[in-house]
Design an enzyme around this catalytic site. Structure first.
Site, short mmCIF file in Angstrom:
data_model
loop_
_atom_site.label_atom_id
_atom_site.label_comp_id
_atom_site.label_asym_id
_atom_site.label_seq_id
_atom_site.Cartn_x
_atom_site.Cartn_y
_atom_site.Cartn_z
N ASP A 28 -19.20 -31.39 21.56
CA ASP A 28 -18.02 -32.16 21.96
C ASP A 28 -16.95 -31.97 20.90
O ASP A 28 -17.25 -31.69 19.74
CB ASP A 28 -18.39 -33.66 22.05
CG ASP A 28 -17.30 -34.47 22.75
OD1 ASP A 28 -16.49 -33.86 23.48
OD2 ASP A 28 -17.26 -35.69 22.54
N GLY A 29 -15.69 -32.11 21.30
CA GLY A 29 -14.60 -32.09 20.33
C GLY A 29 -14.05 -30.71 20.03
O GLY A 29 -13.19 -30.57 19.16
N GLY A 31 -12.10 -28.85 21.82
CA GLY A 31 -10.68 -28.80 22.18
C GLY A 31 -9.84 -29.55 21.16
O GLY A 31 -8.79 -29.06 20.71
N ARG A 32 -10.30 -30.74 20.75
CA ARG A 32 -9.55 -31.54 19.76
C ARG A 32 -9.49 -30.81 18.42
O ARG A 32 -8.47 -30.81 17.75
CB ARG A 32 -10.21 -32.92 19.59
CG ARG A 32 -9.77 -33.91 20.65
CD ARG A 32 -10.67 -35.09 20.72
NE ARG A 32 -11.94 -34.76 21.35
CZ ARG A 32 -13.05 -35.48 21.24
NH1 ARG A 32 -13.06 -36.58 20.52
NH2 ARG A 32 -14.14 -35.11 21.87
N TRP A 33 -10.59 -30.17 18.06
CA TRP A 33 -10.63 -29.40 16.80
C TRP A 33 -9.55 -28.33 16.83
O TRP A 33 -8.81 -28.15 15.86
CB TRP A 33 -12.02 -28.76 16.66
CG TRP A 33 -12.22 -27.96 15.41
CD1 TRP A 33 -12.75 -28.41 14.23
CD2 TRP A 33 -11.91 -26.57 15.20
NE1 TRP A 33 -12.78 -27.39 13.30
CE2 TRP A 33 -12.28 -26.26 13.88
CE3 TRP A 33 -11.37 -25.57 16.00
CZ2 TRP A 33 -12.11 -24.98 13.33
CZ3 TRP A 33 -11.19 -24.30 15.46
CH2 TRP A 33 -11.57 -24.01 14.15
N THR A 74 -22.94 -29.64 34.32
CA THR A 74 -22.44 -29.30 35.67
C THR A 74 -20.99 -29.77 35.84
O THR A 74 -20.22 -29.16 36.55
CB THR A 74 -23.32 -29.97 36.76
OG1 THR A 74 -23.44 -31.36 36.44
CG2 THR A 74 -24.71 -29.35 36.82
N GLU A 75 -20.63 -30.86 35.14
CA GLU A 75 -19.25 -31.38 35.20
C GLU A 75 -18.24 -30.38 34.63
O GLU A 75 -17.08 -30.37 35.01
CB GLU A 75 -19.16 -32.68 34.36
CG GLU A 75 -19.84 -33.85 34.99
CD GLU A 75 -19.17 -34.27 36.28
OE1 GLU A 75 -17.97 -34.53 36.23
OE2 GLU A 75 -19.85 -34.29 37.31
N ASN A 76 -18.70 -29.59 33.66
CA ASN A 76 -17.78 -28.69 32.96
C ASN A 76 -17.25 -27.55 33.82
O ASN A 76 -16.26 -26.90 33.46
CB ASN A 76 -18.43 -28.13 31.68
CG ASN A 76 -18.70 -29.19 30.63
OD1 ASN A 76 -19.71 -29.15 29.94
ND2 ASN A 76 -17.80 -30.17 30.52
N TRP A 77 -17.87 -27.32 35.01
CA TRP A 77 -17.35 -26.28 35.93
C TRP A 77 -15.97 -26.67 36.45
O TRP A 77 -15.24 -25.83 36.95
CB TRP A 77 -18.29 -26.06 37.11
CG TRP A 77 -19.61 -25.46 36.77
CD1 TRP A 77 -20.82 -26.09 36.79
CD2 TRP A 77 -19.89 -24.10 36.35
NE1 TRP A 77 -21.82 -25.24 36.41
CE2 TRP A 77 -21.28 -24.01 36.14
CE3 TRP A 77 -19.09 -22.98 36.13
CZ2 TRP A 77 -21.89 -22.83 35.73
CZ3 TRP A 77 -19.70 -21.80 35.71
CH2 TRP A 77 -21.08 -21.74 35.52
N ARG A 79 -13.44 -27.56 34.81
CA ARG A 79 -12.36 -27.20 33.88
C ARG A 79 -11.56 -26.02 34.42
O ARG A 79 -12.03 -25.30 35.30
CB ARG A 79 -12.95 -26.86 32.52
CG ARG A 79 -13.57 -28.08 31.89
CD ARG A 79 -14.19 -27.75 30.56
NE ARG A 79 -14.72 -28.97 30.00
CZ ARG A 79 -14.63 -29.32 28.73
NH1 ARG A 79 -14.04 -28.53 27.87
NH2 ARG A 79 -15.14 -30.46 28.31
C1 FPP Z 1 -17.23 -29.53 24.43
O1 FPP Z 1 -15.98 -29.69 23.78
C2 FPP Z 1 -17.56 -28.12 24.68
C3 FPP Z 1 -17.93 -27.59 25.88
C4 FPP Z 1 -18.05 -28.41 27.08
C5 FPP Z 1 -18.28 -26.14 26.05
C6 FPP Z 1 -19.04 -25.56 24.87
C7 FPP Z 1 -19.72 -24.28 25.17
C8 FPP Z 1 -19.63 -23.18 24.39
C9 FPP Z 1 -18.82 -23.16 23.15
C10 FPP Z 1 -20.36 -21.94 24.80
C11 FPP Z 1 -21.21 -21.31 23.75
C12 FPP Z 1 -22.14 -22.27 23.11
C13 FPP Z 1 -23.32 -21.96 22.50
C14 FPP Z 1 -24.05 -23.04 21.81
C15 FPP Z 1 -23.93 -20.64 22.48
P1 FPP Z 1 -14.73 -30.20 24.63
O2 FPP Z 1 -14.07 -29.01 25.25
O3 FPP Z 1 -15.19 -31.25 25.59
O4 FPP Z 1 -13.82 -30.79 23.49
P2 FPP Z 1 -12.79 -31.99 23.64
O5 FPP Z 1 -13.62 -33.23 23.87
O6 FPP Z 1 -12.11 -31.98 22.31
O7 FPP Z 1 -11.87 -31.65 24.78
#
Ligand code: FPP
Length: 166
Positions: A28-29, A31-33, A74-77, A79
């Site tokens: 998590d994080g 994007g914020r990073w 599954t939610e991340n699709w 995006r």
């Molecule tokens: C969460 O941060 C990150 C994800 C949902 C995707 C992460 C997947 C990868 C980096 C693929 C490769 C990974 C490995 C371990 C081989 P966010 O985008 O939700 O961040 P945010 O909360 O700041 O928006």
């Protein structure tokens, strides 16, 4: 015996006895990073994948047995397509590097979740890492969950715990 490091040596021995068997994290994080640094979200995902590799090495060196990351649900699709594409590209790179390095690194990389929806290329790479993992019995386990459903995993864990007598 006094070491160059002095008293902390004894404390370190004590701390090592308390090293957990398994640590699991939810990524998590990213994007914020990236946003904080004026970078695109994909740069955050790249840094996240690299950080997973770094932490896995530290966990192995500390003598832990398992390190698990919940990387892509599954939610991340839902995006934006270009973000999903970039994440899939990072997974591919991670798998290719692992095929080349996991034997030398002594890391049993395993992918979990419903991987049947991934591209044939990713599925083939996962088959290859699975084959290599079979040749590394007793080695440190690094687990990556993709296309997982959080509630299903909680249910699975609760059932397994109940079946084992709790
Ligand atoms: C969460 O941060 C990150 C994800 C949902 C995707 C992460 C997947 C990868 C980096 C693929 C490769 C990974 C490995 C371990 C081989 P966010 O985008 O939700 O961040 P945010 O909360 O700041 O928006």
């Amino acid at each position: 015996m006094k070491t160059d490091m002095g008293l902390p040596h004894d404390n370190m021995v004590g701390d090592r006895a308390n090293i957990p068997h398994h640590v699991a994290i939810i990524m998590d994080g990213n994007g914020r990073w990236a946003k904080k640094r004026g970078l695109p979200r994909t740069a955050g995902h790249k840094a996240g994948a690299e950080t997973f590799r770094t932490i896995a090495g530290h966990c192995r060196d500390l003598g832990m047995d398992y390190f698990t990351v919940y990387a892509f649900s599954t939610e991340n699709w839902k995006r934006p397509a270009e973000e999903v594409e970039a994440i899939m590209g990072l997974l591919e790179k991670y798998l290719i590097d692992s095929v080349n390095e996991m034997e030398e690194d002594r890391i049993r990389l395993k992918f979990f979740g419903d991987t049947s929806v991934l591209t044939p290329r990713l599925q083939e790479l996962i088959r290859r890492t699975d084959e290599i993992a079979e040749r590394l019995p007793g080695c440190f386990h690094a687990n990556v969950y993709v296309n997982y459903v959080g509630r299903v995993e909680i249910l699975r864990a609760a059932r397994a715990l109940a079946a084992s007598g709790g």
